[in-house]
Motif scaffolding. Structure first.
Motif, mmCIF file in Angstrom:
data_model
loop_
_atom_site.group_PDB
_atom_site.id
_atom_site.type_symbol
_atom_site.label_atom_id
_atom_site.label_comp_id
_atom_site.label_asym_id
_atom_site.label_seq_id
_atom_site.Cartn_x
_atom_site.Cartn_y
_atom_site.Cartn_z
ATOM 1 N N GLN A 106 0.847 -1.202 0.000
ATOM 2 C CA GLN A 106 0.000 0.000 0.000
ATOM 3 C C GLN A 106 0.881 1.250 0.000
ATOM 4 O O GLN A 106 2.000 1.227 0.467
ATOM 5 C CB GLN A 106 -0.863 0.043 1.269
ATOM 6 C CG GLN A 106 -1.713 -1.174 1.488
ATOM 7 C CD GLN A 106 -2.822 -1.297 0.478
ATOM 8 O OE1 GLN A 106 -3.490 -0.334 0.171
ATOM 9 N NE2 GLN A 106 -3.014 -2.494 -0.045
ATOM 10 N N LYS A 107 0.308 2.313 -0.499
ATOM 11 C CA LYS A 107 0.965 3.615 -0.375
ATOM 12 C C LYS A 107 0.396 4.260 0.885
ATOM 13 O O LYS A 107 -0.771 4.632 0.923
ATOM 14 C CB LYS A 107 0.661 4.498 -1.587
ATOM 15 C CG LYS A 107 1.468 4.145 -2.800
ATOM 16 C CD LYS A 107 2.867 4.680 -2.640
ATOM 17 C CE LYS A 107 3.664 4.464 -3.907
ATOM 18 N NZ LYS A 107 5.078 4.343 -3.633
ATOM 19 N N LEU A 108 1.217 4.350 1.920
ATOM 20 C CA LEU A 108 0.767 4.946 3.171
ATOM 21 C C LEU A 108 1.095 6.428 3.198
ATOM 22 O O LEU A 108 2.176 6.842 2.781
ATOM 23 C CB LEU A 108 1.440 4.267 4.369
ATOM 24 C CG LEU A 108 1.124 2.792 4.595
ATOM 25 C CD1 LEU A 108 1.935 2.256 5.761
ATOM 26 C CD2 LEU A 108 -0.346 2.594 4.856
ATOM 27 N N SER A 109 0.178 7.204 3.727
ATOM 28 C CA SER A 109 0.425 8.633 3.884
ATOM 29 C C SER A 109 1.325 8.827 5.107
ATOM 30 O O SER A 109 1.456 7.930 5.948
ATOM 31 C CB SER A 109 -0.886 9.388 4.089
ATOM 32 O OG SER A 109 -1.455 9.053 5.346
ATOM 33 N N VAL A 110 1.894 9.995 5.218
ATOM 34 C CA VAL A 110 2.726 10.319 6.371
ATOM 35 C C VAL A 110 1.895 10.200 7.651
ATOM 36 O O VAL A 110 2.370 9.682 8.662
ATOM 37 C CB VAL A 110 3.327 11.747 6.229
ATOM 38 C CG1 VAL A 110 4.051 12.171 7.489
ATOM 39 C CG2 VAL A 110 4.261 11.810 5.026
ATOM 40 N N GLU A 111 0.622 10.646 7.592
ATOM 41 C CA GLU A 111 -0.265 10.569 8.752
ATOM 42 C C GLU A 111 -0.514 9.118 9.168
ATOM 43 O O GLU A 111 -0.507 8.798 10.361
ATOM 44 C CB GLU A 111 -1.610 11.257 8.461
ATOM 45 C CG GLU A 111 -1.519 12.755 8.258
ATOM 46 C CD GLU A 111 -1.120 13.136 6.826
ATOM 47 O OE1 GLU A 111 -1.275 12.318 5.886
ATOM 48 O OE2 GLU A 111 -0.626 14.265 6.651
ATOM 49 N N GLU A 112 -0.717 8.251 8.186
ATOM 50 C CA GLU A 112 -0.951 6.834 8.500
ATOM 51 C C GLU A 112 0.287 6.205 9.135
ATOM 52 O O GLU A 112 0.184 5.434 10.095
ATOM 53 C CB GLU A 112 -1.339 6.057 7.240
ATOM 54 C CG GLU A 112 -2.730 6.392 6.740
ATOM 55 C CD GLU A 112 -3.037 5.790 5.381
ATOM 56 O OE1 GLU A 112 -4.146 5.254 5.236
ATOM 57 O OE2 GLU A 112 -2.175 5.845 4.476
ATOM 58 N N GLU A 114 2.561 7.764 10.859
ATOM 59 C CA GLU A 114 2.665 8.311 12.217
ATOM 60 C C GLU A 114 1.686 7.626 13.170
ATOM 61 O O GLU A 114 2.028 7.330 14.309
ATOM 62 C CB GLU A 114 2.455 9.830 12.212
ATOM 63 C CG GLU A 114 3.604 10.612 11.591
ATOM 64 C CD GLU A 114 4.952 10.320 12.226
ATOM 65 O OE1 GLU A 114 5.047 10.240 13.472
ATOM 66 O OE2 GLU A 114 5.928 10.151 11.468
ATOM 67 N N ARG A 115 0.464 7.373 12.699
ATOM 68 C CA ARG A 115 -0.525 6.672 13.527
ATOM 69 C C ARG A 115 -0.052 5.261 13.865
ATOM 70 O O ARG A 115 -0.214 4.790 15.001
ATOM 71 C CB ARG A 115 -1.883 6.624 12.828
ATOM 72 C CG ARG A 115 -2.696 7.894 13.019
ATOM 73 C CD ARG A 115 -4.176 7.692 12.715
ATOM 74 N NE ARG A 115 -4.436 7.152 11.397
ATOM 75 C CZ ARG A 115 -4.712 7.881 10.313
ATOM 76 N NH1 ARG A 115 -4.774 9.190 10.398
ATOM 77 N NH2 ARG A 115 -4.934 7.308 9.161
#
Length: 126
Positions: A106-112, A114-115
């Motif tokens: 998956q392409k994870l966002s920076v926010e994901e 960090e979570r």
């Protein structure tokens, strides 16, 4: 660990409606499911009957023809069981292999990211 009946993907869709509504007649379940699925009412009734037979759903008679259905299986407990079952079946019980597979796929966002880091850090400090 508590044992659960084998629930198919289609039956799980019915369970999701019952978990949301807490209890419902077949008409209410059919109305809700036919908005999102291309299923005939008879198919939904068959799925309900299977869930009753498996002990996942309780059917109480309201009148000579009508029943009200409610889930016997707790949603949170079932999700934990299904997650564990998937983990064992697909990743030989290895959580790190599963997480690695999902993260790399998956392409994870920076926010994901960090979570996820926070979640792992919180688990370490428990």
């Amino acid at each position: 660990m508590k044992e659960f009946p084998q629930i198919s993907e289609a039956e799980l869709e019915v369970m999701k409606v019952l978990w949301e509504l807490k209890q419902a007649t077949s008409s209410q379940i059919i109305e809700k499911l036919t908005k999102v699925k291309v299923w005939k009412p008879k198919t939904i009734q068959t799925l309900l009957n299977r869930l009753v037979a498996k002990g996942a759903v309780k059917a109480e008679k309201l009148s000579s023809k009508a029943f009200v259905y409610s889930p016997i299986i707790d949603e949170t407990e079932y999700k934990a069981f299904a997650s564990r079952s998937f983990l064992d079946k697909v990743f030989n019980g290895s959580l790190s292999l599963m997480v690695t597979s999902f993260v790399r796929g998956q392409k994870l966002s920076v926010e994901e990211i960090e979570r996820l880091k926070k979640l792992l850090e919180d688990e370490v400090t428990k």
